[in-house]
Design a protein around this motif. Structure first.
Motif, PDB file in Angstrom:
ATOM      1  N   ARG A 130       0.828  -1.210   0.000  1.00 39.87           N
ATOM      2  CA  ARG A 130       0.000   0.000   0.000  1.00 39.87           C
ATOM      3  C   ARG A 130       0.862   1.259   0.000  1.00 39.87           C
ATOM      4  O   ARG A 130       0.546   2.248  -0.673  1.00 39.87           O
ATOM      5  CB  ARG A 130      -0.935  -0.018   1.202  1.00 39.87           C
ATOM      6  CG  ARG A 130      -1.952   1.108   1.169  1.00 39.87           C
ATOM      7  CD  ARG A 130      -3.116   0.896   2.130  1.00 39.87           C
ATOM      8  NE  ARG A 130      -2.650   0.601   3.466  1.00 39.87           N
ATOM      9  CZ  ARG A 130      -3.037  -0.466   4.152  1.00 39.87           C
ATOM     10  NH1 ARG A 130      -3.855  -1.351   3.605  1.00 39.87           N
ATOM     11  NH2 ARG A 130      -2.603  -0.684   5.377  1.00 39.87           N
ATOM     12  N   GLU A 131       1.967   1.235   0.743  1.00 38.01           N
ATOM     13  CA  GLU A 131       2.817   2.415   0.829  1.00 38.01           C
ATOM     14  C   GLU A 131       3.664   2.617  -0.421  1.00 38.01           C
ATOM     15  O   GLU A 131       3.915   3.749  -0.835  1.00 38.01           O
ATOM     16  CB  GLU A 131       3.730   2.312   2.057  1.00 38.01           C
ATOM     17  CG  GLU A 131       2.982   2.402   3.384  1.00 38.01           C
ATOM     18  CD  GLU A 131       3.927   2.322   4.570  1.00 38.01           C
ATOM     19  OE1 GLU A 131       5.133   2.067   4.354  1.00 38.01           O
ATOM     20  OE2 GLU A 131       3.463   2.507   5.714  1.00 38.01           O
ATOM     21  N   GLU A 132       4.129   1.515  -1.031  1.00 40.49           N
ATOM     22  CA  GLU A 132       5.081   1.625  -2.138  1.00 40.49           C
ATOM     23  C   GLU A 132       4.402   1.648  -3.513  1.00 40.49           C
ATOM     24  O   GLU A 132       4.951   2.200  -4.459  1.00 40.49           O
ATOM     25  CB  GLU A 132       6.077   0.459  -2.086  1.00 40.49           C
ATOM     26  CG  GLU A 132       6.912   0.395  -0.816  1.00 40.49           C
ATOM     27  CD  GLU A 132       7.958   1.499  -0.738  1.00 40.49           C
ATOM     28  OE1 GLU A 132       8.121   2.237  -1.728  1.00 40.49           O
ATOM     29  OE2 GLU A 132       8.619   1.614   0.307  1.00 40.49           O
ATOM     30  N   ILE A 133       3.227   1.035  -3.641  1.00 39.05           N
ATOM     31  CA  ILE A 133       2.545   1.003  -4.935  1.00 39.05           C
ATOM     32  C   ILE A 133       1.534   2.129  -5.039  1.00 39.05           C
ATOM     33  O   ILE A 133       1.488   2.868  -6.021  1.00 39.05           O
ATOM     34  CB  ILE A 133       1.838  -0.355  -5.156  1.00 39.05           C
ATOM     35  CG1 ILE A 133       2.855  -1.497  -5.151  1.00 39.05           C
ATOM     36  CG2 ILE A 133       1.067  -0.343  -6.479  1.00 39.05           C
ATOM     37  CD1 ILE A 133       2.226  -2.876  -5.298  1.00 39.05           C
ATOM     38  N   GLY A 134       0.683   2.261  -4.029  1.00 36.74           N
ATOM     39  CA  GLY A 134      -0.363   3.263  -4.076  1.00 36.74           C
ATOM     40  C   GLY A 134      -1.666   2.686  -3.564  1.00 36.74           C
ATOM     41  O   GLY A 134      -1.772   1.496  -3.274  1.00 36.74           O
ATOM     42  N   PRO A 135      -2.710   3.528  -3.465  1.00 38.39           N
ATOM     43  CA  PRO A 135      -3.961   3.073  -2.858  1.00 38.39           C
ATOM     44  C   PRO A 135      -4.674   1.980  -3.649  1.00 38.39           C
ATOM     45  O   PRO A 135      -5.269   1.081  -3.053  1.00 38.39           O
ATOM     46  CB  PRO A 135      -4.807   4.356  -2.798  1.00 38.39           C
ATOM     47  CG  PRO A 135      -4.202   5.279  -3.811  1.00 38.39           C
ATOM     48  CD  PRO A 135      -2.751   4.956  -3.836  1.00 38.39           C
ATOM     49  N   LYS A 547      12.811   0.940  -7.395  1.00 38.60           N
ATOM     50  CA  LYS A 547      12.679   2.226  -6.720  1.00 38.60           C
ATOM     51  C   LYS A 547      13.940   2.597  -5.951  1.00 38.60           C
ATOM     52  O   LYS A 547      14.231   3.779  -5.747  1.00 38.60           O
ATOM     53  CB  LYS A 547      11.484   2.206  -5.765  1.00 38.60           C
ATOM     54  CG  LYS A 547      10.127   2.175  -6.460  1.00 38.60           C
ATOM     55  CD  LYS A 547       8.979   2.230  -5.472  1.00 38.60           C
ATOM     56  CE  LYS A 547       8.868   3.588  -4.822  1.00 38.60           C
ATOM     57  NZ  LYS A 547       7.653   3.693  -3.977  1.00 38.60           N
ATOM     58  N   ASP A 638      -0.713  -2.001 -11.409  1.00 38.00           N
ATOM     59  CA  ASP A 638      -0.360  -0.777 -10.691  1.00 38.00           C
ATOM     60  C   ASP A 638       1.132  -0.753 -10.350  1.00 38.00           C
ATOM     61  O   ASP A 638       1.776   0.305 -10.390  1.00 38.00           O
ATOM     62  CB  ASP A 638      -1.198  -0.651  -9.424  1.00 38.00           C
ATOM     63  CG  ASP A 638      -1.459   0.801  -9.040  1.00 38.00           C
ATOM     64  OD1 ASP A 638      -1.252   1.689  -9.884  1.00 38.00           O
ATOM     65  OD2 ASP A 638      -1.868   1.052  -7.892  1.00 38.00           O
ATOM     66  N   VAL A 642       4.185   2.053 -11.465  1.00 38.56           N
ATOM     67  CA  VAL A 642       5.172   2.681 -10.586  1.00 38.56           C
ATOM     68  C   VAL A 642       6.593   2.357 -11.051  1.00 38.56           C
ATOM     69  O   VAL A 642       7.482   3.219 -11.005  1.00 38.56           O
ATOM     70  CB  VAL A 642       4.951   2.227  -9.132  1.00 38.56           C
ATOM     71  CG1 VAL A 642       6.010   2.830  -8.212  1.00 38.56           C
ATOM     72  CG2 VAL A 642       3.555   2.615  -8.655  1.00 38.56           C
ATOM     73  N   VAL A 653       9.987   9.219  -7.472  1.00 40.36           N
ATOM     74  CA  VAL A 653       9.514   8.206  -6.531  1.00 40.36           C
ATOM     75  C   VAL A 653      10.455   8.156  -5.335  1.00 40.36           C
ATOM     76  O   VAL A 653      11.621   8.545  -5.422  1.00 40.36           O
ATOM     77  CB  VAL A 653       9.444   6.810  -7.186  1.00 40.36           C
ATOM     78  CG1 VAL A 653       8.438   6.803  -8.321  1.00 40.36           C
ATOM     79  CG2 VAL A 653      10.805   6.358  -7.674  1.00 40.36           C
ATOM     80  N   LYS A 656       9.828   4.185   1.095  1.00 39.80           N
ATOM     81  CA  LYS A 656       9.262   4.494   2.416  1.00 39.80           C
ATOM     82  C   LYS A 656      10.035   3.763   3.509  1.00 39.80           C
ATOM     83  O   LYS A 656       9.460   3.160   4.406  1.00 39.80           O
ATOM     84  CB  LYS A 656       7.788   4.084   2.454  1.00 39.80           C
ATOM     85  CG  LYS A 656       6.933   4.731   1.377  1.00 39.80           C
ATOM     86  CD  LYS A 656       6.902   6.236   1.497  1.00 39.80           C
ATOM     87  CE  LYS A 656       5.848   6.858   0.579  1.00 39.80           C
ATOM     88  NZ  LYS A 656       6.135   6.637  -0.849  1.00 39.80           N
TER      89      LYS A 656
END
Length: 706
Positions: A130-135, A547, A638, A642, A653, A656
């Motif tokens: 959730r933090e690295e890819i997105g909602p 990333k 998704d 990214v 990017v 986190k």
């Protein structure tokens, strides 16, 4: 391969030699390359166990004890049952995949996920996604991971129930490991801190005692108290799962897993030695006709993709990613230990899988198929089974089947599906050749059954705790519920633990009390779900490497990700849409629905209620398989977005990761400290387990004053 090319009989010892030699080379070179070049582990960086130590979930743990915990946590039914079932394809496809798969996929996944979770305060795989890819991709990943987690835990628990039901020996021996573990936890925490060797000797002695005492209990007046029916076992498993997920890790989870590891590794090592000493030949064919025609009696489908799905945990397992991003990163002392704990523990599990497929393949093939084929295929009498199996080219007589059952004091071995009894019979035959002879066959058979139950139970306790972490992270991200994420707020810990055990406990209860429905509905998608989760984990690892600016090293996780994804999505498609009712869920549903419409009973059903249950089960299987595959594809899409963004514009990017904090802890990287590490420990006044010098001095002060 030399033996095959020369037309010689293949000894089971060659399998042991090939596996152990491959593991040694992979650990020495490939694992070190990944740790130093790809991940760049930093021994000066404080881990969450050191920074966030709370005595509940975060607790710096001796690397040797943690290896035992991690191995016990990841070792479930997969490395025991899957390879046994895959033996219907022959010994060669499964063995090659177990060895190659673990070196380049399974062990890599476990180590890399453990590293990245350690860099993020031990966050779960779903929270990292959730933090690295997105909602969007992150939410899909959390839903898929949690759903798969509940399915896996329920199926693992059902295997334990089937193994321990009506078995006083197994129930007593497995149950007694709990008070032994509590004693070990208190011993290390308060009585003799750091004395790992002492508590190990005591624990092993007590374990051997309760194993031996189990047979005495089974033949005594106490047997009735430990003879539990399946429904009672469900209640005890749910209570145990809840307790194991809320009490401090040092009290029950870690010492119990550490203790059970000795039984697991000891049994497998004993089996390996027995194979080398007795040199049994492999009686199963190298590659059977079932590998190509897809008409196997144990499970339908061709070698690709189903042998890779069936074996699961022995080569690569998504469940391991949950342990590697659950309990273990909260207890690891140093980043540099991810190689020995993450990669090393998975090699240990793969060795279990090699022993399992070897034990199945030294059996007479006819006996193997009689034990694993369902009654609808071979009938329910010795004569019908021997006639059917002989027609496949595997000669078998009713006398052979009767003799095999009598040797292990069982009424019948026909259709003992699930793999556990097959492994037990093969293991018993090998061990009896060096210890006890034919008179000990029954002992070794029932010992193996209990061994498998203990093997799987340790995955349930660690898995339940990880499920609690996943749910805490998911609910804690909802506005107003942030407090649920705290591991120190006990009402939140108890609530989320209760939800997790309630979900898999309910599925387990339904399955136990309704053999044609409930959890048994989920059996066909067990392997696919597990491997889908592995593909998600490897995909997330690839994203994190990109990333982090390590695109040239991303192949390390991308190659196994691509293969596992191809295999698993192909299997998902075939299981849903194949026109063969033996493979495709929708085709099976249509077949039995047509039977209902025509008023005709089909094989596998004894009445029309059974027919309707099979139709419902096939429909549910199809829906769940399709839904999980779609969720995983959303995650992949998704994550690809990214990745492309990171490649085109790295500055756009950001990882986190938790900010760097210097470590005060001193601990070796491997199980055996190097000369330099021993000197560093001695200079700091620390024992072989390592620690923080100031704390060690404080611990020693009372003893010095005394």
């Amino acid at each position: 391969m030399l033996a095959l090319s020369r037309g010689e009989d293949v000894s089971a010892a060659w399998m042991v030699a090939a596996a152990l030699g491959s593991y040694a080379i992979a650990y020495r070179f490939y694992a070190r390359y990944i740790a130093t070049r790809v991940l760049r582990t930093d021994h000066t960086r404080a881990t969450p166990a050191e920074r966030l130590a709370d005595g509940l979930d975060y607790h710096p743990t001796d690397r040797r004890v943690l290896l035992g915990h991690h191995f016990a946590g990841i070792s479930g039914a997969g490395p025991l049952v899957g390879p046994v079932l895959a033996a219907q394809m022959g010994y060669l496809p499964g063995t090659i995949w177990i060895i190659v798969g673990v070196i380049f996929a399974g062990a890599v996944q476990d180590m890399v996920v453990l590293f990245f979770s350690t860099r993020r305060d031990g966050k779960s795989l779903g929270q990292i996604a959730r933090e690295e890819i997105g909602p969007v991709g992150g939410t899909a990943a959390v839903l898929a991971i949690f759903a798969i987690m509940i399915i896996l835990l329920a199926v693992l628990a059902l295997v334990v129930v089937n193994a321990l039901a009506e078995s006083p020996w197994g129930a007593f021996s497995v149950g007694m490991t709990i008070p032994i573990a509590l004693f070990m936890g208190i011993y290390l925490r308060f009585l003799r801190p750091g004395r790992v060797a002492e508590v190990t000797v005591i624990g092993i002695a007590l374990l051997l005692f309760v194993i031996a005492a189990g047979r005495w209990v089974a033949n005594s007046s106490w047997a009735e108290a430990f003879t539990l029916d399946p429904s009672t076992l469900v209640i005890w498993l749910v209570l145990y799962g809840f307790a194991a997920s809320v009490v401090p890790v040092w009290l029950l989870l870690v010492p119990r897993d550490y203790l059970s590891t000795f039984m697991k590794i000891g049994t497998i090592a004993l089996l390996a030695v027995a194979i080398v000493v007795t040199l049994p030949g492999l009686k199963m064919e190298a590659v059977t006709d079932f590998a190509s025609n897809g008409e196997g009696p144990v499970f339908a489908g061709s070698m690709f993709p189903f042998v890779f799905i069936t074996i699961a945990c022995g080569a690569v397992s998504g469940f391991h990613a949950l342990i590697s991003s659950g309990t273990t990163p909260k207890m690891i002392q140093k980043e540099t230990q991810v190689r020995s704990i993450g990669y090393g523990a998975m090699l240990m599990e793969s060795s279990v899988a090699v022993m399992a497929i070897t034990a199945a393949c030294v059996l007479d093939p006819g006996v193997y198929f009689a034990m694993n084929a369902p009654p609808a295929v071979i009938g329910d009498t010795l004569q019908s089974a021997s006639d059917t199996i002989s027609s496949w080219g595997f000669m078998l007589t009713p006398e052979q089947l009767a003799e095999a059952a009598e040797s292990v004091e069982e009424e019948s071995l026909l259709s003992r599906t699930g793999g556990a009894p097959t492994l037990a019979l093969g293991l018993a035959g090998i061990l009896a050749d060096i210890i006890g002879g034919d008179s000990m066959m029954s002992f070794w058979y029932h010992f193996a059954i209990m061994f498998e139950a203990l093997f799987i139970l340790t995955a349930i306790d660690a898995g339940t705790r990880v499920g609690r972490f996943i749910l805490q992270d998911a609910l804690g991200s909802i506005p107003g519920l942030g407090r649920l994420r705290s591991n120190t707020w006990l009402p939140g810990v108890w609530l989320t633990s209760a939800i997790v055990v309630g979900l898999w406990g309910w599925l387990l209860w339904v399955g136990v009390n309704d053999p044609l429905g409930g959890i048994n509905t989920l059996y066909p998608i067990f392997g696919i779900s597990n491997q889908l989760l592995g593909a998600v984990a490897l995909g997330i690892c690839t994203l994190l490497l990109i990333k982090a600016g390590r695109l040239k090293y991303a192949w390390v996780t991308f190659v196994p990700f691509a293969w596992v994804s191809l295999v698993t999505l192909t299997a998902s498609w075939q299981k849903v849409f194949s026109g063969d009712p033996a493979v495709g869920f929708l085709a099976r549903r249509d077949q039995y629905q047509d039977g209902i419409d025509a008023g005709q009973l089909l094989p596998g059903a004894s009445d029309m209620d059974d027919m309707r249950t099979i139709v419902n089960n096939a429909t549910v299987d199809a829906v769940i398989s399709a839904a999980l595959a779609l969720l995983v594809l959303v995650v992949f899409a998704d994550a690809l977005r990214v990745c492309l963004k990171a490649i085109r514009n790295p500055a756009s990017v950001a990882l986190k990761e938790t900010p760097y904090q210097e470590s005060k802890m001193i601990a070796p990287a491997g199980l055996v400290a190097t000369k330099e590490e021993r000197a560093e420990l001695a200079a700091a006044g620390l024992g072989p387990g390592g620690g923080i010098p100031e704390q060690a001095a404080g611990d020693r002060a009372p003893e010095a004053r005394t």
